[in-house]
Design a protein around this motif. Structure first.
Motif, PDB file in Angstrom:
ATOM      1  N   SER A  33      64.668  31.787  71.928  1.00  0.00           N
ATOM      2  CA  SER A  33      64.481  33.224  71.713  1.00  0.00           C
ATOM      3  C   SER A  33      65.817  33.819  71.311  1.00  0.00           C
ATOM      4  CB  SER A  33      63.938  33.910  72.966  1.00  0.00           C
ATOM      5  OG  SER A  33      62.655  33.422  73.291  1.00  0.00           O
ATOM      6  N   VAL A  34      65.810  34.587  70.258  1.00  0.00           N
ATOM      7  CA  VAL A  34      67.018  35.225  69.743  1.00  0.00           C
ATOM      8  C   VAL A  34      66.905  36.721  69.978  1.00  0.00           C
ATOM      9  CG1 VAL A  34      68.496  35.574  67.740  1.00  0.00           C
ATOM     10  CG2 VAL A  34      67.261  33.415  68.008  1.00  0.00           C
ATOM     11  N   ASP A  35      67.806  37.258  70.785  1.00  0.00           N
ATOM     12  CA  ASP A  35      67.802  38.690  71.101  1.00  0.00           C
ATOM     13  C   ASP A  35      68.655  39.432  70.090  1.00  0.00           C
ATOM     14  OD1 ASP A  35      67.443  41.094  72.275  1.00  0.00           O
ATOM     15  OD2 ASP A  35      68.660  40.698  74.052  1.00  0.00           O
ATOM     16  N   GLN A  36      68.109  40.478  69.527  1.00  0.00           N
ATOM     17  CA  GLN A  36      68.822  41.328  68.573  1.00  0.00           C
ATOM     18  C   GLN A  36      68.930  42.732  69.159  1.00  0.00           C
ATOM     19  OE1 GLN A  36      66.572  41.037  64.920  1.00  0.00           O
ATOM     20  NE2 GLN A  36      67.213  38.933  64.524  1.00  0.00           N
ATOM     21  N   PRO A  37      69.961  42.975  69.979  1.00  0.00           N
ATOM     22  CA  PRO A  37      70.078  44.294  70.620  1.00  0.00           C
ATOM     23  C   PRO A  37      70.427  45.369  69.608  1.00  0.00           C
ATOM     24  CG  PRO A  37      72.009  42.961  71.089  1.00  0.00           C
ATOM     25  CD  PRO A  37      71.047  42.064  70.369  1.00  0.00           C
ATOM     26  N   CYS A  38      70.010  46.573  69.930  1.00  0.00           N
ATOM     27  CA  CYS A  38      70.314  47.705  69.068  1.00  0.00           C
ATOM     28  C   CYS A  38      71.770  48.124  69.247  1.00  0.00           C
ATOM     29  CB  CYS A  38      69.378  48.873  69.373  1.00  0.00           C
ATOM     30  SG  CYS A  38      69.441  49.443  71.083  1.00  0.00           S
ATOM     31  N   VAL A  39      72.253  48.865  68.282  1.00  0.00           N
ATOM     32  CA  VAL A  39      73.646  49.318  68.303  1.00  0.00           C
ATOM     33  C   VAL A  39      73.791  50.454  69.317  1.00  0.00           C
ATOM     34  CG1 VAL A  39      75.542  50.209  66.893  1.00  0.00           C
ATOM     35  CG2 VAL A  39      73.858  48.657  65.889  1.00  0.00           C
ATOM     36  N   CYS A  40      74.939  50.492  69.984  1.00  0.00           N
ATOM     37  CA  CYS A  40      75.195  51.544  70.960  1.00  0.00           C
ATOM     38  C   CYS A  40      75.124  52.917  70.281  1.00  0.00           C
ATOM     39  CB  CYS A  40      76.565  51.336  71.595  1.00  0.00           C
ATOM     40  SG  CYS A  40      77.010  52.599  72.807  1.00  0.00           S
ATOM     41  N   PRO A  41      74.322  53.838  70.815  1.00  0.00           N
ATOM     42  CA  PRO A  41      74.147  55.139  70.154  1.00  0.00           C
ATOM     43  C   PRO A  41      75.264  56.138  70.456  1.00  0.00           C
ATOM     44  CG  PRO A  41      72.740  55.022  72.075  1.00  0.00           C
ATOM     45  CD  PRO A  41      73.436  53.698  71.987  1.00  0.00           C
ATOM     46  N   PHE A  42      76.252  55.775  71.273  1.00  0.00           N
ATOM     47  CA  PHE A  42      77.302  56.705  71.663  1.00  0.00           C
ATOM     48  C   PHE A  42      78.607  56.403  70.927  1.00  0.00           C
ATOM     49  CE2 PHE A  42      74.801  55.999  75.698  1.00  0.00           C
ATOM     50  CZ  PHE A  42      74.031  57.145  75.572  1.00  0.00           C
ATOM     51  N   SER A  43      79.389  57.428  70.754  1.00  0.00           N
ATOM     52  CA  SER A  43      80.755  57.276  70.234  1.00  0.00           C
ATOM     53  C   SER A  43      81.689  57.193  71.439  1.00  0.00           C
ATOM     54  CB  SER A  43      81.125  58.453  69.327  1.00  0.00           C
ATOM     55  OG  SER A  43      80.252  58.520  68.206  1.00  0.00           O
ATOM     56  N   LEU A  44      82.111  55.983  71.774  1.00  0.00           N
ATOM     57  CA  LEU A  44      82.863  55.745  72.998  1.00  0.00           C
ATOM     58  C   LEU A  44      84.338  55.566  72.715  1.00  0.00           C
ATOM     59  CD1 LEU A  44      80.413  53.156  74.605  1.00  0.00           C
ATOM     60  CD2 LEU A  44      80.480  55.620  74.977  1.00  0.00           C
ATOM     61  N   THR A  45      85.130  55.797  73.750  1.00  0.00           N
ATOM     62  CA  THR A  45      86.553  55.512  73.676  1.00  0.00           C
ATOM     63  C   THR A  45      86.762  54.000  73.718  1.00  0.00           C
ATOM     64  OG1 THR A  45      86.703  55.731  76.083  1.00  0.00           O
ATOM     65  CG2 THR A  45      87.155  57.697  74.769  1.00  0.00           C
ATOM     66  N   PRO A  46      87.899  53.509  73.264  1.00  0.00           N
ATOM     67  CA  PRO A  46      88.086  52.051  73.162  1.00  0.00           C
ATOM     68  C   PRO A  46      87.959  51.308  74.488  1.00  0.00           C
ATOM     69  CG  PRO A  46      89.737  53.207  71.866  1.00  0.00           C
ATOM     70  CD  PRO A  46      89.019  54.245  72.645  1.00  0.00           C
ATOM     71  N   ASN A  47      88.358  51.903  75.605  1.00  0.00           N
ATOM     72  CA  ASN A  47      88.379  51.191  76.879  1.00  0.00           C
ATOM     73  C   ASN A  47      87.152  51.477  77.751  1.00  0.00           C
ATOM     74  OD1 ASN A  47      90.912  50.097  76.264  1.00  0.00           O
ATOM     75  ND2 ASN A  47      91.977  51.889  77.098  1.00  0.00           N
ATOM     76  N   THR A  48      86.088  51.975  77.159  1.00  0.00           N
ATOM     77  CA  THR A  48      84.896  52.283  77.947  1.00  0.00           C
ATOM     78  C   THR A  48      84.142  50.994  78.281  1.00  0.00           C
ATOM     79  OG1 THR A  48      84.673  54.439  76.884  1.00  0.00           O
ATOM     80  CG2 THR A  48      82.727  53.549  77.999  1.00  0.00           C
ATOM     81  N   PRO A  49      83.931  50.680  79.555  1.00  0.00           N
ATOM     82  CA  PRO A  49      83.180  49.460  79.905  1.00  0.00           C
ATOM     83  C   PRO A  49      81.692  49.637  79.645  1.00  0.00           C
ATOM     84  CG  PRO A  49      83.828  50.638  81.889  1.00  0.00           C
ATOM     85  CD  PRO A  49      84.462  51.367  80.749  1.00  0.00           C
ATOM     86  N   GLU A  50      81.065  48.564  79.200  1.00  0.00           N
ATOM     87  CA  GLU A  50      79.634  48.545  78.920  1.00  0.00           C
ATOM     88  C   GLU A  50      78.984  47.533  79.859  1.00  0.00           C
ATOM     89  OE1 GLU A  50      76.930  46.991  75.270  1.00  0.00           O
ATOM     90  OE2 GLU A  50      78.394  48.543  74.747  1.00  0.00           O
ATOM     91  N   VAL A  51      78.176  48.012  80.775  1.00  0.00           N
ATOM     92  CA  VAL A  51      77.542  47.169  81.789  1.00  0.00           C
ATOM     93  C   VAL A  51      76.135  46.837  81.312  1.00  0.00           C
ATOM     94  CG1 VAL A  51      76.895  46.964  84.209  1.00  0.00           C
ATOM     95  CG2 VAL A  51      78.889  48.326  83.573  1.00  0.00           C
ATOM     96  N   ARG A  52      75.904  45.560  81.025  1.00  0.00           N
ATOM     97  CA  ARG A  52      74.586  45.099  80.579  1.00  0.00           C
ATOM     98  C   ARG A  52      73.789  44.636  81.797  1.00  0.00           C
ATOM     99  NH1 ARG A  52      73.927  44.532  75.148  1.00  0.00           N
ATOM    100  NH2 ARG A  52      75.819  44.785  73.890  1.00  0.00           N
ATOM    101  N   VAL A  53      72.711  45.319  82.078  1.00  0.00           N
ATOM    102  CA  VAL A  53      71.897  45.046  83.258  1.00  0.00           C
ATOM    103  C   VAL A  53      70.754  44.120  82.857  1.00  0.00           C
ATOM    104  CG1 VAL A  53      70.551  46.052  85.126  1.00  0.00           C
ATOM    105  CG2 VAL A  53      72.489  47.314  84.158  1.00  0.00           C
ATOM    106  N   LYS A  54      70.640  43.006  83.557  1.00  0.00           N
ATOM    107  CA  LYS A  54      69.560  42.052  83.330  1.00  0.00           C
ATOM    108  C   LYS A  54      68.527  42.164  84.443  1.00  0.00           C
ATOM    109  CE  LYS A  54      71.734  40.304  79.766  1.00  0.00           C
ATOM    110  NZ  LYS A  54      71.222  40.454  78.378  1.00  0.00           N
ATOM    111  N   ASP A  55      67.393  41.497  84.205  1.00  0.00           N
ATOM    112  CA  ASP A  55      66.329  41.525  85.208  1.00  0.00           C
ATOM    113  C   ASP A  55      66.773  40.847  86.502  1.00  0.00           C
ATOM    114  OD1 ASP A  55      63.846  41.823  86.431  1.00  0.00           O
ATOM    115  OD2 ASP A  55      63.088  39.940  85.602  1.00  0.00           O
ATOM    116  N   GLY A  56      67.579  39.811  86.398  1.00  0.00           N
ATOM    117  CA  GLY A  56      68.037  39.102  87.586  1.00  0.00           C
ATOM    118  C   GLY A  56      69.365  39.580  88.137  1.00  0.00           C
ATOM    119  N   SER A  57      69.915  40.663  87.613  1.00  0.00           N
ATOM    120  CA  SER A  57      71.205  41.163  88.098  1.00  0.00           C
ATOM    121  C   SER A  57      71.069  41.763  89.493  1.00  0.00           C
ATOM    122  CB  SER A  57      71.767  42.216  87.133  1.00  0.00           C
ATOM    123  OG  SER A  57      71.916  41.687  85.833  1.00  0.00           O
ATOM    124  N   LYS A  58      72.119  41.619  90.287  1.00  0.00           N
ATOM    125  CA  LYS A  58      72.159  42.199  91.619  1.00  0.00           C
ATOM    126  C   LYS A  58      72.740  43.610  91.540  1.00  0.00           C
ATOM    127  CE  LYS A  58      70.673  38.469  93.668  1.00  0.00           C
ATOM    128  NZ  LYS A  58      69.331  38.432  94.297  1.00  0.00           N
TER     129      LYS A  58
END
Length: 222
Positions: A33-58
């Motif tokens: 399965s090949v996941d093709q995520p959409c592009v981030c819709p926000f204009s973020l600063t360079p050091n903004t962390p992006e937390v990807r939440v999965k179904d099995g994440s704690k």
């Protein structure tokens, strides 16, 4: 009558298509399965962390990381080696993004709400999108002359931006800081009131009455 008839035809057609698809896919196995995520819709600063939440994440692990990046903590006034000064009590990041798709959407919303309860004054901007997943199916018996199949499906996705700095309140999905604090307080008060005001029935009350009845009967017999 016409609407019911059309919906009935659509239901039969959907079941027939599902049956044909399942019967056809019995001769295939999904290889990848090949996941093709959409592009981030926000204009973020360079050091903004992006937390990807999965179904099995704690949730506790995600929240711990987010708090380490957003919570105000006192730090040393200078580095050990260099002389660069660091302002005390300043957060590491001003913004943070939670993103998830499929079954992880509800977990991303929970993380954002818990973070807002711990870190006050956060502005929120929420965007909805769709991620594309490409499933590749290969025939179980290549000699049968079957071709490989690629099935495309859509998954709902969510992007939640939390920021200490003000955001554009005219954008759809904006939520001001403290907008639902009253609901949290009301829910907490109801939980506390329900725990304190509840009365428990005493055990053995009926047995005591039956015991007293037997003693009176025994005196009457004597």
């Amino acid at each position: 009558m016409v609407a019911i008839y059309l919906r009935g035809d659509a239901l039969v057609a959907g079941r027939l298509t599902s049956y044909i698809f399942s019967s056809t896919m019995e001769n295939y196995s999904k290889t990848r399965s090949v996941d093709q995520p959409c592009v981030c819709p926000f204009s973020l600063t360079p050091n903004t962390p992006e937390v990807r939440v999965k179904d099995g994440s704690k949730i506790r692990n995600l929240l711990r990381y987010a708090l380490d990046r957003m919570e105000v903590k006192p730090r040393a006034a200078a580095h050990e080696e260099g002389g660069d000064q660091i302002h005390k009590g300043s957060p590491i990041c001003r913004q943070l993004v939670f993103t998830a798709s499929g079954k992880g959407v509800s977990k991303a919303i929970t993380c954002a709400e818990l973070l807002k309860r711990r870190v006050r004054g956060l502005h929120q901007l929420t965007k909805l999108a769709n991620n594309t997943v490409m499933d590749v199916w290969e025939p179980l018996e290549p000699a049968a002359g079957l071709d490989s199949l690629t099935v495309s499906r859509k998954l709902p996705a969510i992007w939640i931006l939390l920021s200490r700095d003000p955001l554009d309140h005219q954008q759809p999905g904006y939520q001001a800081p403290g907008r639902f604090d009253g609901l949290w307080a009301h829910a907490s008060a109801r939980e506390e009131g329900g725990g304190r005001g509840g009365h428990k029935r005493k055990r053995g009350g009926g047995g005591g009455a039956r015991g007293r009845g037997r003693s009176r009967d025994s005196k009457a017999d004597s």
